[in-house]
Design a protein around this motif. Structure first.
Motif, mmCIF file in Angstrom:
data_model
loop_
_atom_site.group_PDB
_atom_site.id
_atom_site.type_symbol
_atom_site.label_atom_id
_atom_site.label_comp_id
_atom_site.label_asym_id
_atom_site.label_seq_id
_atom_site.Cartn_x
_atom_site.Cartn_y
_atom_site.Cartn_z
ATOM 1 N N HIS A 196 10.471 12.004 -7.317
ATOM 2 C CA HIS A 196 9.516 10.953 -7.634
ATOM 3 C C HIS A 196 10.365 9.770 -8.065
ATOM 4 O O HIS A 196 11.025 9.817 -9.092
ATOM 5 N N LEU A 197 10.371 8.746 -7.281
ATOM 6 C CA LEU A 197 11.285 7.650 -7.532
ATOM 7 C C LEU A 197 10.567 6.323 -7.647
ATOM 8 O O LEU A 197 9.598 6.065 -6.948
ATOM 9 N N LYS A 198 11.068 5.490 -8.526
ATOM 10 C CA LYS A 198 10.672 4.095 -8.576
ATOM 11 C C LYS A 198 11.912 3.350 -8.114
ATOM 12 O O LYS A 198 12.907 3.276 -8.815
ATOM 13 N N ARG A 199 11.890 2.814 -6.901
ATOM 14 C CA ARG A 199 13.085 2.229 -6.312
ATOM 15 C C ARG A 199 13.361 0.827 -6.839
ATOM 16 O O ARG A 199 14.501 0.431 -6.940
ATOM 17 N N SER A 200 12.345 0.080 -7.136
ATOM 18 C CA SER A 200 12.512 -1.245 -7.737
ATOM 19 C C SER A 200 11.230 -1.565 -8.484
ATOM 20 O O SER A 200 10.356 -0.722 -8.602
ATOM 21 N N ASP A 201 11.093 -2.782 -8.964
ATOM 22 C CA ASP A 201 9.917 -3.132 -9.760
ATOM 23 C C ASP A 201 8.609 -2.978 -9.008
ATOM 24 O O ASP A 201 7.570 -2.793 -9.621
ATOM 25 N N ASP A 202 8.628 -3.046 -7.689
ATOM 26 C CA ASP A 202 7.368 -2.925 -6.960
ATOM 27 C C ASP A 202 7.413 -1.891 -5.834
ATOM 28 O O ASP A 202 6.540 -1.831 -5.008
ATOM 29 N N ASP A 203 8.434 -1.041 -5.794
ATOM 30 C CA ASP A 203 8.547 0.018 -4.792
ATOM 31 C C ASP A 203 8.423 1.385 -5.455
ATOM 32 O O ASP A 203 9.161 1.694 -6.388
ATOM 33 N N TYR A 204 7.501 2.198 -4.935
ATOM 34 C CA TYR A 204 7.268 3.526 -5.502
ATOM 35 C C TYR A 204 7.297 4.554 -4.378
ATOM 36 O O TYR A 204 6.739 4.327 -3.314
ATOM 37 N N LEU A 205 7.933 5.699 -4.623
ATOM 38 C CA LEU A 205 8.105 6.731 -3.615
ATOM 39 C C LEU A 205 7.798 8.097 -4.204
ATOM 40 O O LEU A 205 8.222 8.414 -5.323
ATOM 41 N N SER A 206 7.068 8.900 -3.452
ATOM 42 C CA SER A 206 6.875 10.305 -3.788
ATOM 43 C C SER A 206 7.364 11.116 -2.602
ATOM 44 O O SER A 206 6.884 10.949 -1.481
ATOM 45 N N LEU A 207 8.339 11.985 -2.834
ATOM 46 C CA LEU A 207 8.947 12.777 -1.774
ATOM 47 C C LEU A 207 8.787 14.257 -2.122
ATOM 48 O O LEU A 207 9.297 14.718 -3.152
ATOM 49 N N CYS A 208 8.040 14.971 -1.315
ATOM 50 C CA CYS A 208 7.823 16.411 -1.490
ATOM 51 C C CYS A 208 7.207 16.743 -2.851
ATOM 52 O O CYS A 208 7.618 17.695 -3.522
ATOM 53 N N GLY A 209 6.248 15.985 -3.286
ATOM 54 C CA GLY A 209 5.563 16.244 -4.547
ATOM 55 C C GLY A 209 4.465 15.226 -4.757
ATOM 56 O O GLY A 209 4.080 14.520 -3.836
ATOM 57 N N SER A 210 3.971 15.146 -5.969
ATOM 58 C CA SER A 210 2.922 14.167 -6.257
ATOM 59 C C SER A 210 3.339 13.313 -7.442
ATOM 60 O O SER A 210 4.120 13.741 -8.296
ATOM 61 N N GLN A 211 2.818 12.108 -7.468
ATOM 62 C CA GLN A 211 3.165 11.160 -8.509
ATOM 63 C C GLN A 211 1.942 10.323 -8.845
ATOM 64 O O GLN A 211 1.194 9.927 -7.959
ATOM 65 N N ASP A 212 1.743 10.051 -10.132
ATOM 66 C CA ASP A 212 0.666 9.182 -10.600
ATOM 67 C C ASP A 212 1.283 7.913 -11.171
ATOM 68 O O ASP A 212 2.201 7.987 -11.998
ATOM 69 N N PHE A 213 0.792 6.763 -10.715
ATOM 70 C CA PHE A 213 1.242 5.478 -11.235
ATOM 71 C C PHE A 213 0.043 4.782 -11.860
ATOM 72 O O PHE A 213 -0.985 4.603 -11.214
ATOM 73 N N ASN A 214 0.164 4.413 -13.119
ATOM 74 C CA ASN A 214 -0.921 3.795 -13.868
ATOM 75 C C ASN A 214 -0.466 2.402 -14.308
ATOM 76 O O ASN A 214 0.546 2.258 -14.976
ATOM 77 N N PHE A 215 -1.233 1.389 -13.918
ATOM 78 C CA PHE A 215 -0.895 0.005 -14.227
ATOM 79 C C PHE A 215 -1.803 -0.552 -15.320
ATOM 80 O O PHE A 215 -2.147 -1.723 -15.319
ATOM 81 N N SER A 216 -2.177 0.277 -16.264
ATOM 82 C CA SER A 216 -3.086 -0.096 -17.340
ATOM 83 C C SER A 216 -2.516 -1.253 -18.161
ATOM 84 O O SER A 216 -1.362 -1.215 -18.592
#
Length: 85
Positions: free
Chosen positions: A3-23
């Protein structure tokens, strides 16, 4: 599983799940990439200004984006063995 955050606006989920919350964050857009995994992007309490673009790519995975009722959404997507909702 990655589960990677590659930069401030790039998000990646590889072989799993990821939750991103922008609250309570100013949201200007992002790139979501899911490969053999899943992403949940929660914008319900985000501060969305003007037109924000989300580039969502799913390959053998899925991406779900939650937005407030007063936000208009236009989806243009080409999922490959996956889905975007």
């Amino acid at each position: 599983m990655k589960h990677l955050k590659r930069s401030d606006d790039d998000y990646l989920s590889l072989c799993g799940s990821q939750d991103f919350n922008f609250s309570n964050q100013d949201f200007k857009g992002c790139n979501l990439n899911s490969i053999f995994g899943g992403i949940k992007c929660n914008l319900m309490d985000a501060k969305i200004r003007n037109n924000s673009i989300i580039n969502a790519n799913a390959i053998f995975g899925g991406i779900t984006i939650y937005v407030p009722d007063d936000v208009n959404v236009k989806i243009t997507s080409t999922p490959i063995f996956g889905g975007v909702s």
